[in-house]
Design an enzyme around this catalytic site. Structure first.
Site, PDB file in Angstrom:
ATOM      1  N   PRO A 162      -4.957 -22.991  -2.440  1.00 46.73           N
ATOM      2  CA  PRO A 162      -5.307 -23.475  -1.097  1.00 46.73           C
ATOM      3  C   PRO A 162      -6.428 -22.665  -0.439  1.00 46.73           C
ATOM      4  CG  PRO A 162      -3.224 -22.267  -1.046  1.00 46.73           C
ATOM      5  CD  PRO A 162      -3.681 -22.250  -2.458  1.00 46.73           C
ATOM      6  N   ILE A 163      -7.554 -23.325  -0.196  1.00 44.63           N
ATOM      7  CA  ILE A 163      -8.701 -22.665   0.449  1.00 44.63           C
ATOM      8  C   ILE A 163      -8.727 -23.099   1.914  1.00 44.63           C
ATOM      9  CG2 ILE A 163     -11.221 -22.375   0.389  1.00 44.63           C
ATOM     10  CD1 ILE A 163      -9.972 -21.596  -2.277  1.00 44.63           C
ATOM     11  N   TYR A 199      -1.437 -10.467  14.872  1.00 44.34           N
ATOM     12  CA  TYR A 199      -1.345  -9.291  13.990  1.00 44.34           C
ATOM     13  C   TYR A 199      -2.358  -8.234  14.426  1.00 44.34           C
ATOM     14  CZ  TYR A 199      -2.550  -6.359   9.964  1.00 44.34           C
ATOM     15  OH  TYR A 199      -2.855  -5.287   9.157  1.00 44.34           O
ATOM     16  N   THR A 209      -6.312  -1.200  10.502  1.00 45.71           N
ATOM     17  CA  THR A 209      -7.052  -2.252   9.809  1.00 45.71           C
ATOM     18  C   THR A 209      -8.410  -2.506  10.462  1.00 45.71           C
ATOM     19  OG1 THR A 209      -7.047  -4.672   9.575  1.00 45.71           O
ATOM     20  CG2 THR A 209      -5.581  -3.788  11.208  1.00 45.71           C
ATOM     21  N   ASP A 210      -9.318  -3.098   9.686  1.00 43.55           N
ATOM     22  CA  ASP A 210     -10.620  -3.485  10.257  1.00 43.55           C
ATOM     23  C   ASP A 210     -10.467  -4.643  11.239  1.00 43.55           C
ATOM     24  OD1 ASP A 210     -10.011  -5.455   8.362  1.00 43.55           O
ATOM     25  OD2 ASP A 210     -11.912  -5.318   7.273  1.00 43.55           O
ATOM     26  N   GLU A 211      -9.313  -5.345  11.165  1.00 44.12           N
ATOM     27  CA  GLU A 211      -9.158  -6.563  11.975  1.00 44.12           C
ATOM     28  C   GLU A 211      -9.091  -6.269  13.472  1.00 44.12           C
ATOM     29  OE1 GLU A 211      -6.589  -9.556  10.352  1.00 44.12           O
ATOM     30  OE2 GLU A 211      -6.760  -8.735   8.343  1.00 44.12           O
ATOM     31  N   LYS A 254      -0.560 -12.971   0.266  1.00 46.75           N
ATOM     32  CA  LYS A 254      -1.959 -12.651   0.591  1.00 46.75           C
ATOM     33  C   LYS A 254      -2.863 -13.323  -0.439  1.00 46.75           C
ATOM     34  CE  LYS A 254      -0.533  -9.768   3.824  1.00 46.75           C
ATOM     35  NZ  LYS A 254      -0.301  -8.354   3.703  1.00 46.75           N
ATOM     36  N   ILE A 299       0.842  -1.203   0.000  1.00 46.93           N
ATOM     37  CA  ILE A 299       0.000   0.000   0.000  1.00 46.93           C
ATOM     38  C   ILE A 299       0.877   1.253   0.000  1.00 46.93           C
ATOM     39  CG2 ILE A 299      -1.950   1.186   1.083  1.00 46.93           C
ATOM     40  CD1 ILE A 299      -2.639  -1.451   2.503  1.00 46.93           C
ATOM     41  N   ASN A 358      -7.103  -4.862   1.298  1.00 50.25           N
ATOM     42  CA  ASN A 358      -6.731  -4.200   0.041  1.00 50.25           C
ATOM     43  C   ASN A 358      -6.295  -5.243  -0.981  1.00 50.25           C
ATOM     44  OD1 ASN A 358      -5.357  -0.928   0.572  1.00 50.25           O
ATOM     45  ND2 ASN A 358      -6.827  -1.969   1.868  1.00 50.25           N
ATOM     46  N   ARG A 366      -7.102 -21.765   9.138  1.00 50.21           N
ATOM     47  CA  ARG A 366      -6.226 -20.914   9.946  1.00 50.21           C
ATOM     48  C   ARG A 366      -6.704 -20.998  11.394  1.00 50.21           C
ATOM     49  NH1 ARG A 366      -6.446 -14.763   8.031  1.00 50.21           N
ATOM     50  NH2 ARG A 366      -4.724 -15.335   6.681  1.00 50.21           N
ATOM     51  N   LYS A 414      -1.745  -4.420  15.971  1.00 52.62           N
ATOM     52  CA  LYS A 414      -2.250  -3.201  15.330  1.00 52.62           C
ATOM     53  C   LYS A 414      -3.165  -2.439  16.299  1.00 52.62           C
ATOM     54  CE  LYS A 414      -1.771  -1.892  11.642  1.00 52.62           C
ATOM     55  NZ  LYS A 414      -0.720  -1.025  11.057  1.00 52.62           N
TER      56      LYS A 414
HETATM   57  P1  NAD Z   1       3.433  -4.773   3.440  1.00 55.76           P
HETATM   58  O1  NAD Z   1       3.769  -5.926   4.307  1.00 55.76           O
HETATM   59  O2  NAD Z   1       3.261  -4.981   1.975  1.00 55.76           O
HETATM   60  O3  NAD Z   1       4.530  -3.610   3.605  1.00 55.76           O
HETATM   61  C1  NAD Z   1       5.077  -3.271   4.839  1.00 55.76           C
HETATM   62  C2  NAD Z   1       6.307  -2.427   4.564  1.00 55.76           C
HETATM   63  O4  NAD Z   1       6.849  -2.014   5.832  1.00 55.76           O
HETATM   64  C3  NAD Z   1       7.427  -3.170   3.830  1.00 55.76           C
HETATM   65  O5  NAD Z   1       7.930  -2.370   2.777  1.00 55.76           O
HETATM   66  C4  NAD Z   1       8.490  -3.379   4.886  1.00 55.76           C
HETATM   67  O6  NAD Z   1       9.809  -3.422   4.371  1.00 55.76           O
HETATM   68  C5  NAD Z   1       8.253  -2.170   5.786  1.00 55.76           C
HETATM   69  N1  NAD Z   1       8.736  -2.386   7.153  1.00 55.76           N
HETATM   70  C6  NAD Z   1       8.503  -3.446   7.965  1.00 55.76           C
HETATM   71  N2  NAD Z   1       9.114  -3.268   9.138  1.00 55.76           N
HETATM   72  C7  NAD Z   1       9.730  -2.070   9.087  1.00 55.76           C
HETATM   73  C8  NAD Z   1      10.518  -1.328  10.007  1.00 55.76           C
HETATM   74  N3  NAD Z   1      10.802  -1.808  11.226  1.00 55.76           N
HETATM   75  N4  NAD Z   1      10.981  -0.120   9.631  1.00 55.76           N
HETATM   76  C9  NAD Z   1      10.713   0.376   8.395  1.00 55.76           C
HETATM   77  N5  NAD Z   1       9.993  -0.293   7.489  1.00 55.76           N
HETATM   78  C10 NAD Z   1       9.502  -1.494   7.830  1.00 55.76           C
HETATM   79  O7  NAD Z   1       2.125  -4.152   4.085  1.00 55.76           O
HETATM   80  P2  NAD Z   1       0.851  -3.482   3.393  1.00 55.76           P
HETATM   81  O8  NAD Z   1      -0.101  -4.553   3.002  1.00 55.76           O
HETATM   82  O9  NAD Z   1       1.296  -2.491   2.396  1.00 55.76           O
HETATM   83  O10 NAD Z   1       0.219  -2.729   4.649  1.00 55.76           O
HETATM   84  C11 NAD Z   1       0.649  -1.423   5.001  1.00 55.76           C
HETATM   85  C12 NAD Z   1      -0.101  -0.969   6.235  1.00 55.76           C
HETATM   86  O11 NAD Z   1      -1.503  -1.012   5.993  1.00 55.76           O
HETATM   87  C13 NAD Z   1       0.148  -1.840   7.457  1.00 55.76           C
HETATM   88  O12 NAD Z   1       0.221  -1.006   8.585  1.00 55.76           O
HETATM   89  C14 NAD Z   1      -1.095  -2.733   7.533  1.00 55.76           C
HETATM   90  O13 NAD Z   1      -1.363  -3.120   8.855  1.00 55.76           O
HETATM   91  C15 NAD Z   1      -2.151  -1.787   6.997  1.00 55.76           C
HETATM   92  N6  NAD Z   1      -3.299  -2.415   6.347  1.00 55.76           N
HETATM   93  C16 NAD Z   1      -3.103  -3.343   5.348  1.00 55.76           C
HETATM   94  C17 NAD Z   1      -4.205  -3.895   4.713  1.00 55.76           C
HETATM   95  C18 NAD Z   1      -4.021  -4.886   3.584  1.00 55.76           C
HETATM   96  O14 NAD Z   1      -5.018  -5.466   3.122  1.00 55.76           O
HETATM   97  N7  NAD Z   1      -2.829  -5.110   3.080  1.00 55.76           N
HETATM   98  C19 NAD Z   1      -5.502  -3.526   5.097  1.00 55.76           C
HETATM   99  C20 NAD Z   1      -5.657  -2.567   6.107  1.00 55.76           C
HETATM  100  C21 NAD Z   1      -4.553  -2.022   6.725  1.00 55.76           C
HETATM  101  P1  TYD Z   2      -5.307 -12.677   3.670  1.00 66.44           P
HETATM  102  O1  TYD Z   2      -5.090 -12.181   2.282  1.00 66.44           O
HETATM  103  O2  TYD Z   2      -4.180 -13.342   4.369  1.00 66.44           O
HETATM  104  O3  TYD Z   2      -5.872 -11.442   4.504  1.00 66.44           O
HETATM  105  P2  TYD Z   2      -6.537 -11.385   5.994  1.00 66.44           P
HETATM  106  O4  TYD Z   2      -6.199 -12.616   6.720  1.00 66.44           O
HETATM  107  O5  TYD Z   2      -5.857 -10.179   6.563  1.00 66.44           O
HETATM  108  O6  TYD Z   2      -7.995 -11.191   5.780  1.00 66.44           O
HETATM  109  O7  TYD Z   2      -6.522 -13.699   3.635  1.00 66.44           O
HETATM  110  C1  TYD Z   2      -7.795 -13.324   3.159  1.00 66.44           C
HETATM  111  C2  TYD Z   2      -8.732 -14.484   3.394  1.00 66.44           C
HETATM  112  O8  TYD Z   2      -8.318 -15.576   2.559  1.00 66.44           O
HETATM  113  C3  TYD Z   2      -8.705 -15.007   4.819  1.00 66.44           C
HETATM  114  O9  TYD Z   2     -10.010 -15.409   5.188  1.00 66.44           O
HETATM  115  C4  TYD Z   2      -7.789 -16.220   4.745  1.00 66.44           C
HETATM  116  C5  TYD Z   2      -8.025 -16.743   3.347  1.00 66.44           C
HETATM  117  N1  TYD Z   2      -6.880 -17.429   2.696  1.00 66.44           N
HETATM  118  C6  TYD Z   2      -7.045 -18.710   2.139  1.00 66.44           C
HETATM  119  O10 TYD Z   2      -8.149 -19.302   2.178  1.00 66.44           O
HETATM  120  N2  TYD Z   2      -5.967 -19.289   1.541  1.00 66.44           N
HETATM  121  C7  TYD Z   2      -4.751 -18.702   1.492  1.00 66.44           C
HETATM  122  O11 TYD Z   2      -3.787 -19.321   0.965  1.00 66.44           O
HETATM  123  C8  TYD Z   2      -4.598 -17.381   2.054  1.00 66.44           C
HETATM  124  C9  TYD Z   2      -3.277 -16.660   2.007  1.00 66.44           C
HETATM  125  C10 TYD Z   2      -5.699 -16.783   2.638  1.00 66.44           C
END
Ligand code: NAD
Ligand code: TYD
Length: 363
Positions: free
Chosen positions: A217-218, A162, A136-138, A201, A14, A192, A294, A166
């Protein structure tokens, strides 16, 4: 309004999309990106940036308070947008320590740095600086099938390490606003998807596995529900909150959809069937494979996004179907990016660790 922004974690999924969006749409803004380049961060995500003259990268740790203070002073940073985190639920189950370290202690260190430089040294007025926290919504926990969507004041009830890390960082941010008067805003966003998402993901993992004819894998029955948001929509929401959000407030951000995981995987398979008519793996849905669930798997997330809509006029622009098509196309067109990640030893060992043991545990 803010002109020198420090983005943490801007080499991740992101964060890199946000850096791109800001450089493309905000001609007067300078962006500094601080990222440790963990397995999830890559400079591959930041190639061919628009206006690179308004962008600076520093490799470093958010836990390094002196380094953050130096960046805040040197670049006269007036806004911090904090993405850096360990972000994958499954990794947090197999190894929670890194999540406590980065997400809780890292956020604490960052807050201490801005408190010292902005409030202590600069005596900044509330309207001239901002710390924006990405959450996050989590943190809200899991919903039953017909429960109403999470609102901003839904009590926190995080279930995974996680989510707990957060939630913990969100609480620190609120406490710094309340106790020290730090001008903050916070966004809690749903799942996202889109370009540059690391293929651990759900959506990118399914795309990459399907392309190679590997099993999809589901977890469990696949009927878990998430609310999915195209990453560009998230980036625009963050920018809008930074510009017009009320200091001290949090905003829910989401895509207004409720598909099951199976529906998402089927939709990806249908798109691949259409875009890759010569694939030997058609129909790709035949690759689906049920694996062990999970532990503590949250059943459903849903976001009520009325507040950001009413106060700031933000709405998601991409419907899920359209966003998924754009995403699959992006992965098909970025073979070099995929190859760079597939080559990472760490990625392969993660797949072995998470999926081999998962399948074995079903026997
Ligand atoms: P990501 O794992 O793709 O990226 C995380 C980044 O943080 C990486 O570039 C990593 O190198 C950097 N990082 C990790 N530890 C660090 C440290 N100690 N110092 C500096 N940099 C560091 O994550 P993302 O999916 O882009 O998520 C970004 C943010 O958004 C996170 O805070 C996550 O909790 C939040 N978020 C993600 C989602 C999602 O669906 N991906 C949804 C809601 C909120
Ligand atoms: P994920 O992308 O890990 O996001 P989050 O756990 O933060 O929601 O997973 C999205 C959903 O997909 C979650 O319900 C777990 C499921 N999932 C699978 O069924 N198989 C997989 O291999 C992965 C990575 C996730």
């Amino acid at each position: 309004m803010f002109s020198h922004i420090l983005v943490t974690g801007g080499a991740g999924f992101i964060g890199s999309n946000f850096v791109r969006t800001v450089l493309r749409t905000q001609p007067d803004v300078f962006v500094v990106n601080l990222d440790l380049l963990t397995y999830a961060g890559s400079l591959e995500n930041l190639k061919e940036l628009p206006s690179p003259d308004r962008y600076e990268f520093t490799k470093g740790d958010i836990c390094d308070q002196a380094l953050v203070e130096d960046i805040l002073r040197r670049y006269k940073i007036d806004a911090v947008v904090h993405f850096a985190a360990e972000s994958h639920v499954d990794r947090s189950i197999l190894g929670p320590a890194a999540f406590v370290h980065t997400n809780i202690l890292g956020t604490f260190s960052l807050l201490e740095a801005v408190r010292k430089v902005w409030l202590g040294e600069r005596k900044a007025d509330a309207g001239t600086v901002r710390y924006h926290h990405i959450s996050t919504d989590e943190v809200f926990g899991s919903l039953t099938a017909d429960a109403p969507a999470f609102e901003e004041n839904t009590p926190y009830s995080p279930n995974s390490p996680y989510a707990a890390s957060k939630a913990s960082s969100d609480h620190l941010v609120r406490a710094y606003a309340h106790t020290y008067g730090l001008p903050i805003t916070l966004t809690n966003c749903s799942n996202n998807y889109g370009p540059y998402q690391f293929p651990e993901k759900l959506i990118p993992l399914m795309i990459l596995n399907a392309l190679e004819g590997k099993p999809l894998p589901i977890y469990g029955d696949g009927k878990q529900i998430r609310d999915w948001l195209y990453v560009e929509d998230h980036c625009e929401a963050i920018w809008q909150v930074l510009q017009s959000g009320q200091t001290g407030e949090s905003y829910n951000v989401g895509g207004n959809n409720q598909p099951t995981n199976l529906e998402i995987v089927d939709a990806i398979c249908d798109i691949l069937d259409e875009l890759k008519p010569a694939s030997p793996y058609r129909p790709h849905a035949g690759l689906k494979k049920s694996v062990a669930d999970r532990p503590g798997h949250d059943r459903r997330y849903a976001m009520n996004i009325n507040k950001i809509g009413l106060e700031l006029g933000w709405q998601p622009k991409y419907a899920l179907k359209e966003g998924l098509l754009k995403t699959v196309r992006w992965y098909l067109e970025h073979g070099n990016w995929i190859q760079a990640i597939r080559k990472q030893k760490e990625y392969q060992s993660w797949l072995d660790k998470n999926y081999t043991e998962r399948v074995e545990s079903k026997k």
